[in-house]
Design a protein around this motif. Structure first.
Motif, PDB file in Angstrom:
ATOM      1  N   ILE A 130      17.790  39.265  31.373  1.00 47.35           N
ATOM      2  CA  ILE A 130      17.850  38.804  29.921  1.00 47.35           C
ATOM      3  C   ILE A 130      16.411  38.885  29.131  1.00 47.35           C
ATOM      4  CG2 ILE A 130      18.648  37.225  28.059  1.00 47.35           C
ATOM      5  CD1 ILE A 130      20.446  36.257  30.157  1.00 47.35           C
ATOM      6  N   THR A 131      16.309  39.705  28.272  1.00 48.76           N
ATOM      7  CA  THR A 131      15.098  39.868  27.235  1.00 48.76           C
ATOM      8  C   THR A 131      15.280  40.097  25.925  1.00 48.76           C
ATOM      9  OG1 THR A 131      12.822  40.712  27.743  1.00 48.76           O
ATOM     10  CG2 THR A 131      14.710  42.011  27.926  1.00 48.76           C
ATOM     11  N   SER A 132      14.013  40.208  25.253  1.00 47.83           N
ATOM     12  CA  SER A 132      14.232  40.735  23.744  1.00 47.83           C
ATOM     13  C   SER A 132      13.448  41.978  23.840  1.00 47.83           C
ATOM     14  CB  SER A 132      13.859  39.610  22.827  1.00 47.83           C
ATOM     15  OG  SER A 132      14.207  40.213  21.401  1.00 47.83           O
ATOM     16  N   ALA A 133      13.112  42.460  22.308  1.00 53.81           N
ATOM     17  CA  ALA A 133      12.186  43.518  22.198  1.00 53.81           C
ATOM     18  C   ALA A 133      11.157  43.175  21.069  1.00 53.81           C
ATOM     19  CB  ALA A 133      13.154  44.886  21.995  1.00 53.81           C
ATOM     20  N   ASN A 134      10.119  43.877  21.270  1.00 52.67           N
ATOM     21  CA  ASN A 134       9.174  43.646  20.149  1.00 52.67           C
ATOM     22  C   ASN A 134       9.383  44.388  19.156  1.00 52.67           C
ATOM     23  OD1 ASN A 134       6.720  43.644  23.012  1.00 52.67           O
ATOM     24  ND2 ASN A 134       7.491  41.750  22.080  1.00 52.67           N
ATOM     25  N   GLY A 135      10.055  45.393  19.111  1.00 54.76           N
ATOM     26  CA  GLY A 135      10.296  46.365  17.962  1.00 54.76           C
ATOM     27  C   GLY A 135      11.613  47.080  18.334  1.00 54.76           C
ATOM     28  N   VAL A 136      12.351  47.312  17.239  1.00 56.17           N
ATOM     29  CA  VAL A 136      13.841  47.941  17.425  1.00 56.17           C
ATOM     30  C   VAL A 136      13.982  49.063  16.432  1.00 56.17           C
ATOM     31  CG1 VAL A 136      16.352  47.882  17.650  1.00 56.17           C
ATOM     32  CG2 VAL A 136      14.636  45.927  18.738  1.00 56.17           C
ATOM     33  N   SER A 137      14.250  50.166  16.772  1.00 54.82           N
ATOM     34  CA  SER A 137      14.499  51.124  15.425  1.00 54.82           C
ATOM     35  C   SER A 137      16.020  51.339  15.207  1.00 54.82           C
ATOM     36  CB  SER A 137      13.851  52.461  15.942  1.00 54.82           C
ATOM     37  OG  SER A 137      14.737  53.067  16.933  1.00 54.82           O
ATOM     38  N   GLU A 138      16.236  51.532  13.913  1.00 55.46           N
ATOM     39  CA  GLU A 138      17.723  51.748  13.810  1.00 55.46           C
ATOM     40  C   GLU A 138      18.081  53.334  14.046  1.00 55.46           C
ATOM     41  OE1 GLU A 138      18.474  49.692   9.509  1.00 55.46           O
ATOM     42  OE2 GLU A 138      17.597  51.592   9.320  1.00 55.46           O
ATOM     43  N   THR A 139      17.042  53.959  14.527  1.00 57.69           N
ATOM     44  CA  THR A 139      17.386  55.392  15.167  1.00 57.69           C
ATOM     45  C   THR A 139      17.837  55.164  16.653  1.00 57.69           C
ATOM     46  OG1 THR A 139      14.916  55.759  15.338  1.00 57.69           O
ATOM     47  CG2 THR A 139      15.959  56.877  13.364  1.00 57.69           C
ATOM     48  N   GLY A 140      17.623  54.165  17.301  1.00 64.54           N
ATOM     49  CA  GLY A 140      18.074  53.760  18.427  1.00 64.54           C
ATOM     50  C   GLY A 140      17.141  53.762  19.750  1.00 64.54           C
ATOM     51  N   GLU A 141      15.998  53.203  19.569  1.00 63.34           N
ATOM     52  CA  GLU A 141      15.068  53.194  20.359  1.00 63.34           C
ATOM     53  C   GLU A 141      14.387  51.582  20.614  1.00 63.34           C
ATOM     54  OE1 GLU A 141      14.265  55.454  18.152  1.00 63.34           O
ATOM     55  OE2 GLU A 141      14.695  57.222  18.960  1.00 63.34           O
ATOM     56  N   LEU A 142      14.189  51.090  21.559  1.00 61.98           N
ATOM     57  CA  LEU A 142      13.552  49.725  21.868  1.00 61.98           C
ATOM     58  C   LEU A 142      12.046  49.762  22.389  1.00 61.98           C
ATOM     59  CD1 LEU A 142      16.594  48.690  24.473  1.00 61.98           C
ATOM     60  CD2 LEU A 142      16.219  47.626  22.075  1.00 61.98           C
ATOM     61  N   VAL A 143      11.097  48.946  21.796  1.00 63.57           N
ATOM     62  CA  VAL A 143       9.844  49.144  22.147  1.00 63.57           C
ATOM     63  C   VAL A 143       9.513  47.641  22.727  1.00 63.57           C
ATOM     64  CG1 VAL A 143       7.468  49.439  20.949  1.00 63.57           C
ATOM     65  CG2 VAL A 143       9.276  50.536  20.314  1.00 63.57           C
ATOM     66  N   ASN A 144       8.702  47.564  23.779  1.00 65.24           N
ATOM     67  CA  ASN A 144       8.136  46.393  24.285  1.00 65.24           C
ATOM     68  C   ASN A 144       6.738  46.593  24.604  1.00 65.24           C
ATOM     69  OD1 ASN A 144       9.470  43.950  24.153  1.00 65.24           O
ATOM     70  ND2 ASN A 144      11.297  44.752  25.535  1.00 65.24           N
ATOM     71  N   ILE A 145       6.098  45.750  24.362  1.00 69.36           N
ATOM     72  CA  ILE A 145       4.618  45.762  24.996  1.00 69.36           C
ATOM     73  C   ILE A 145       4.485  44.670  25.984  1.00 69.36           C
ATOM     74  CG2 ILE A 145       2.110  45.563  24.374  1.00 69.36           C
ATOM     75  CD1 ILE A 145       2.663  46.695  21.471  1.00 69.36           C
ATOM     76  N   ASP A 146       3.847  44.776  27.284  1.00 73.08           N
ATOM     77  CA  ASP A 146       3.639  43.729  28.200  1.00 73.08           C
ATOM     78  C   ASP A 146       2.307  43.745  28.785  1.00 73.08           C
ATOM     79  OD1 ASP A 146       4.454  41.883  29.962  1.00 73.08           O
ATOM     80  OD2 ASP A 146       6.326  43.259  30.870  1.00 73.08           O
ATOM     81  N   GLY A 147       2.050  42.591  29.172  1.00 73.88           N
ATOM     82  CA  GLY A 147       0.677  42.144  30.007  1.00 73.88           C
ATOM     83  C   GLY A 147       1.015  42.323  31.355  1.00 73.88           C
ATOM     84  N   THR A 148       1.840  41.356  31.965  1.00 73.31           N
ATOM     85  CA  THR A 148       1.835  41.433  33.297  1.00 73.31           C
ATOM     86  C   THR A 148       2.787  42.548  33.837  1.00 73.31           C
ATOM     87  OG1 THR A 148       1.498  39.054  33.092  1.00 73.31           O
ATOM     88  CG2 THR A 148       2.696  39.891  35.016  1.00 73.31           C
ATOM     89  N   GLY A 149       3.606  42.959  33.149  1.00 71.36           N
ATOM     90  CA  GLY A 149       4.531  44.191  33.536  1.00 71.36           C
ATOM     91  C   GLY A 149       5.698  43.882  34.010  1.00 71.36           C
TER      92      GLY A 149
END
Ligand code: SF4
Length: 197
Positions: A84-103
């Motif tokens: 379970i997680t969330s996303a840092n950015g989500v597009s209405e065009t259907g993509e999820l964006v996440n930025i991570d430090g530890t990975g």
């Protein structure tokens, strides 16, 4: 929140979707869906605000490095069957964006669990991928750097990303999920109120 557009575009990309008016309704839905599993959780203010870790602990084996910090917990989390997680950015065009430090967060969303849930408040949604990337870099990452007391210009000024080379840089991988990885089921639980950052 444009529910019709999000449903169409994310389901065309192979994601499952569910929509709720409040975090409470979303939490009730997830408690009904997730029982008897080993569940790990990404670093997520959304999950924390919902109290979801404590709620799911009643009927699942829960693993979260925000509950028990340390490498042992991160390694244990890799064998969970639900993530379970969330996303840092989500597009209405259907993509999820996440930025991570530890990975740990981005890697777990790409490979491992049989089922991953992204919980997405309406504050995370932008019209297109460029907007979702911009949000991840210039809104979410500086707030996370500030939360972590990172010695980075974004944590001090809190206004945008400076693409720093600080030793404390938290942005080490940026992942755009366009489709679920092969063999993984990914469901996006949209909540029509702000959650996390
Ligand atoms: S790259 Fe550096 S300045 Fe930019 S958000 Fe990440 S930590 Fe902050």
């Amino acid at each position: 929140m444009n529910q019709e557009l999000l449903k169409k575009n994310f389901e065309n990309h192979g994601f499952k979707t569910a929509f709720f008016a409040t975090g409470k309704e979303a939490a009730d839905y997830l408690m009904g869906r997730i029982q008897g599993h080993k569940v790990s959780v990404g670093g997520s203010m959304t999950v924390k605000e919902m109290g979801l870790f404590e709620l799911l602990r009643e009927k699942n084996e829960m693993v979260w490095h925000w509950d028990v910090p340390g490498r042992d917990t991160l390694m244990n989390a890799r064998t969970a069957d639900v993530y379970i997680t969330s996303a840092n950015g989500v597009s209405e065009t259907g993509e999820l964006v996440n930025i991570d430090g530890t990975g740990n967060r981005v890697s777990q969303t790409l490979y491992g669990p049989e089922k991953t849930y992204f919980i997405v408040g309406n504050n995370k949604i932008r019209a297109d991928l460029a907007g979702a990337m911009d949000r991840a870099k210039n809104v979410a990452a500086p707030k996370n750097a500030k939360r972590l007391n990172s010695a980075t210009p974004c944590a001090v000024k809190g206004d945008r990303c400076y693409n720093c080379s600080s030793p404390g840089r938290i942005c080490r991988s940026t992942v755009i999920m366009e489709r679920p990885s092969n063999g993984m089921e990914v469901e996006i639980v949209f909540v029509d109120e702000p959650l996390g950052y």
